[in-house]
Design a protein around this motif. Sequence first.
Motif, mmCIF file in Angstrom:
data_model
loop_
_atom_site.group_PDB
_atom_site.id
_atom_site.type_symbol
_atom_site.label_atom_id
_atom_site.label_comp_id
_atom_site.label_asym_id
_atom_site.label_seq_id
_atom_site.Cartn_x
_atom_site.Cartn_y
_atom_site.Cartn_z
ATOM 1 N N THR A 140 0.830 -1.193 0.000
ATOM 2 C CA THR A 140 0.000 0.000 0.000
ATOM 3 C C THR A 140 0.869 1.248 0.000
ATOM 4 O OG1 THR A 140 -0.143 0.048 2.413
ATOM 5 C CG2 THR A 140 -1.857 -1.188 1.240
ATOM 6 N N VAL A 141 0.346 2.301 -0.600
ATOM 7 C CA VAL A 141 1.024 3.594 -0.597
ATOM 8 C C VAL A 141 0.211 4.501 0.317
ATOM 9 C CG1 VAL A 141 1.806 5.545 -1.980
ATOM 10 C CG2 VAL A 141 1.872 3.224 -2.943
ATOM 11 N N GLN A 142 0.873 4.957 1.380
ATOM 12 C CA GLN A 142 0.196 5.732 2.422
ATOM 13 C C GLN A 142 1.011 6.956 2.796
ATOM 14 O OE1 GLN A 142 0.048 3.040 5.725
ATOM 15 N NE2 GLN A 142 -1.347 1.619 4.713
ATOM 16 N N LEU A 143 0.319 7.876 3.480
ATOM 17 C CA LEU A 143 0.987 9.004 4.110
ATOM 18 C C LEU A 143 1.253 8.638 5.556
ATOM 19 C CD1 LEU A 143 -1.182 11.982 2.807
ATOM 20 C CD2 LEU A 143 0.768 10.890 1.712
ATOM 21 N N PHE A 144 2.130 9.408 6.218
ATOM 22 C CA PHE A 144 2.347 9.184 7.641
ATOM 23 C C PHE A 144 1.040 9.446 8.399
ATOM 24 C CE2 PHE A 144 6.946 9.758 6.732
ATOM 25 C CZ PHE A 144 7.386 8.582 7.312
ATOM 26 N N PRO A 145 0.827 8.794 9.522
ATOM 27 C CA PRO A 145 -0.428 8.943 10.268
ATOM 28 C C PRO A 145 -0.655 10.370 10.789
ATOM 29 C CG PRO A 145 0.821 7.059 11.064
ATOM 30 C CD PRO A 145 1.716 7.811 10.128
ATOM 31 N N PHE A 146 -1.923 10.744 10.832
ATOM 32 C CA PHE A 146 -2.343 12.018 11.401
ATOM 33 C C PHE A 146 -2.982 11.749 12.759
ATOM 34 C CE2 PHE A 146 -2.397 12.629 6.823
ATOM 35 C CZ PHE A 146 -1.716 13.823 6.677
ATOM 36 N N ASP A 147 -2.869 12.707 13.668
ATOM 37 C CA ASP A 147 -3.457 12.556 15.000
ATOM 38 C C ASP A 147 -4.920 12.980 15.055
ATOM 39 O OD1 ASP A 147 -1.138 11.526 16.074
ATOM 40 O OD2 ASP A 147 -0.367 13.495 16.633
ATOM 41 N N SER A 148 -5.385 13.725 14.050
ATOM 42 C CA SER A 148 -6.790 14.152 14.067
ATOM 43 C C SER A 148 -7.465 13.777 12.762
ATOM 44 C CB SER A 148 -6.900 15.666 14.295
ATOM 45 O OG SER A 148 -6.577 16.369 13.128
ATOM 46 N N ILE A 149 -8.718 13.418 12.872
ATOM 47 C CA ILE A 149 -9.493 13.055 11.685
ATOM 48 C C ILE A 149 -9.690 14.276 10.788
ATOM 49 C CG2 ILE A 149 -11.728 13.392 12.838
ATOM 50 C CD1 ILE A 149 -10.969 10.703 10.192
#
Length: 146
Positions: A111-120
């Motif tokens: 999968t190609v993803q971005l780094f996780p975000f802390d807020s939706i």
Amino acid sequence: MKIILILLASFLFVTGCSSLKETEKNQPAEEVYIFDDVESIDADAAPDTLENQKQVEELPADEIKKKTVHFIVQLAAFSSRNNAEKFVESNSNKTEYELNIIYKDEVKMYTVQLFPFDSIEKAEMVRDKLKKIPEFKNAFIFTVED
């Protein structure tokens, strides 16, 4: 005649009383809410409650772990690493966010993803911005708990 009057009076008395009892039975009981004062609980009355409370209070702060939720924007998925790398190479210049290749063993996909975000809210803002780019039109968000 007196006997008939006595029987009639007795009959009316008995039927009148029984209907009063039926009426009382059909009335819903008044609800009463009782709020116990936690500090006034007797140790003999609720030993489990007090014991559990003591155990929670005795835990060191570093042992109490809160679950953290992260929101990840996924842009694409590929069955081969080579295809995922080609996608990243040709599209990384279309966004300021770093594109990461993550292998998902449970689905056997890259999968190609971005780094996780802390807020939706932040994840939704980035996803909506990226969806305007044709190569990222299928971007979506999923959550991960640590």
